[in-house]
Design an enzyme around this catalytic site. Sequence first.
Site, PDB file in Angstrom:
ATOM      1  N   ARG A 112      14.165  27.159-108.405  1.00 52.65           N
ATOM      2  CA  ARG A 112      12.821  27.667-108.699  1.00 52.65           C
ATOM      3  C   ARG A 112      12.885  28.869-109.625  1.00 52.65           C
ATOM      4  NH1 ARG A 112       9.349  24.832-105.993  1.00 52.65           N
ATOM      5  NH2 ARG A 112       9.815  24.167-103.861  1.00 52.65           N
ATOM      6  N   ASP A 113      11.972  28.898-110.608  1.00 52.92           N
ATOM      7  CA  ASP A 113      11.863  30.076-111.468  1.00 52.92           C
ATOM      8  C   ASP A 113      11.362  31.246-110.627  1.00 52.92           C
ATOM      9  OD1 ASP A 113      11.519  30.454-114.837  1.00 52.92           O
ATOM     10  OD2 ASP A 113      10.705  32.019-113.522  1.00 52.92           O
ATOM     11  N   ILE A 114      11.972  32.414-110.833  1.00 55.23           N
ATOM     12  CA  ILE A 114      11.642  33.598-110.028  1.00 55.23           C
ATOM     13  C   ILE A 114      10.247  34.133-110.364  1.00 55.23           C
ATOM     14  CG2 ILE A 114      12.539  35.416-111.562  1.00 55.23           C
ATOM     15  CD1 ILE A 114      14.019  36.550-109.109  1.00 55.23           C
TER      16      ILE A 114
ATOM     17  N   VAL B 173      16.852  34.140-121.523  1.00 55.37           N
ATOM     18  CA  VAL B 173      18.150  34.026-120.836  1.00 55.37           C
ATOM     19  C   VAL B 173      19.066  33.130-121.684  1.00 55.37           C
ATOM     20  CG1 VAL B 173      19.351  33.231-118.772  1.00 55.37           C
ATOM     21  CG2 VAL B 173      17.127  34.372-118.558  1.00 55.37           C
TER      22      VAL B 173
ATOM     23  N   HIS C 118      18.586  26.104-120.675  1.00 49.02           N
ATOM     24  CA  HIS C 118      17.785  25.724-119.518  1.00 49.02           C
ATOM     25  C   HIS C 118      16.538  24.971-119.964  1.00 49.02           C
ATOM     26  CE1 HIS C 118      16.622  29.813-120.737  1.00 49.02           C
ATOM     27  NE2 HIS C 118      15.387  29.483-120.403  1.00 49.02           N
ATOM     28  N   MET C 119      16.063  24.124-119.065  1.00 48.42           N
ATOM     29  CA  MET C 119      14.848  23.343-119.277  1.00 48.42           C
ATOM     30  C   MET C 119      13.841  23.803-118.225  1.00 48.42           C
ATOM     31  SD  MET C 119      14.764  19.194-119.059  1.00 48.42           S
ATOM     32  CE  MET C 119      15.550  18.884-120.625  1.00 48.42           C
ATOM     33  N   HIS C 120      12.623  24.147-118.656  1.00 50.75           N
ATOM     34  CA  HIS C 120      11.560  24.500-117.705  1.00 50.75           C
ATOM     35  C   HIS C 120      10.807  23.223-117.337  1.00 50.75           C
ATOM     36  CE1 HIS C 120      11.413  28.976-118.592  1.00 50.75           C
ATOM     37  NE2 HIS C 120      12.002  28.553-119.687  1.00 50.75           N
TER      38      HIS C 120
HETATM   39  P1  AMP Z   1      13.331  31.713-121.157  1.00 53.13           P
HETATM   40  O1  AMP Z   1      12.255  32.652-121.598  1.00 53.13           O
HETATM   41  O2  AMP Z   1      13.110  30.293-121.607  1.00 53.13           O
HETATM   42  O3  AMP Z   1      14.729  32.223-121.487  1.00 53.13           O
HETATM   43  O4  AMP Z   1      13.190  31.643-119.584  1.00 53.13           O
HETATM   44  C1  AMP Z   1      13.991  32.320-118.669  1.00 53.13           C
HETATM   45  C2  AMP Z   1      13.386  32.113-117.307  1.00 53.13           C
HETATM   46  O5  AMP Z   1      14.332  32.516-116.339  1.00 53.13           O
HETATM   47  C3  AMP Z   1      12.117  32.924-117.043  1.00 53.13           C
HETATM   48  O6  AMP Z   1      11.041  32.027-116.746  1.00 53.13           O
HETATM   49  C4  AMP Z   1      12.482  33.800-115.844  1.00 53.13           C
HETATM   50  O7  AMP Z   1      11.426  33.974-114.944  1.00 53.13           O
HETATM   51  C5  AMP Z   1      13.642  33.023-115.234  1.00 53.13           C
HETATM   52  N1  AMP Z   1      14.578  33.817-114.462  1.00 53.13           N
HETATM   53  C6  AMP Z   1      15.221  34.942-114.846  1.00 53.13           C
HETATM   54  N2  AMP Z   1      16.029  35.390-113.864  1.00 53.13           N
HETATM   55  C7  AMP Z   1      15.904  34.510-112.831  1.00 53.13           C
HETATM   56  C8  AMP Z   1      16.484  34.410-111.531  1.00 53.13           C
HETATM   57  N3  AMP Z   1      17.360  35.318-111.076  1.00 53.13           N
HETATM   58  N4  AMP Z   1      16.118  33.380-110.737  1.00 53.13           N
HETATM   59  C9  AMP Z   1      15.225  32.450-111.183  1.00 53.13           C
HETATM   60  N5  AMP Z   1      14.654  32.479-112.402  1.00 53.13           N
HETATM   61  C10 AMP Z   1      14.983  33.497-113.216  1.00 53.13           C
END
Ligand code: AMP
Length: 114
Positions: free
Chosen positions: A29-31, A96, A100-102
């Site tokens: 899950r996204d935080i 990050v 990753h894929m949302h």
């Molecule tokens: P992006 O902007 O595509 O790089 O998305 C990075 C995503 O990682 C964001 O939606 C953040 O909320 C999520 N994120 C960052 N740290 C964590 C974590 N420790 N656990 C879960 N999601 C995270």
Amino acid sequence: MMDCVFCQIVAGKIPSTVLYQDEDVLAFRDINPLAPTHVLIIPKKHIPSLADITDDEAPLMGRMAGVANRLAREAGVSESGYRLVVSSGEDGGQIVPHLHMHLLGGRKLSARLC
Ligand code: AMP
Ligand code: ZN
């Protein structure tokens, strides 16, 4: 890559809510959820971004999409609809630096992509 937050999640050093994992792929899950369903699907291997993926690694994207579809079904958003997003690099809005894929769903998303 122990300075990478997602590698630390893979290693279990940072807690996360894991929804799926196999040898190569992890989903959690996204935080900071932007929709009722917001899951991140990542390769366990550190690949910085989509732009860095090699031809050999490209099938991983299909595996990740398959996992996303499965999780969408489990979350009950398969019928209502959902969006898969992969941001790459600074202009792409990637924060990050671990591929990753949302998976976003559970509400009506804007038809505008940016
Ligand atoms: P992006 O902007 O595509 O790089 O998305 C990075 C995503 O990682 C964001 O939606 C953040 O909320 C999520 N994120 C960052 N740290 C964590 C974590 N420790 N656990 C879960 N999601 C995270
Ligand atoms: Zn990483």
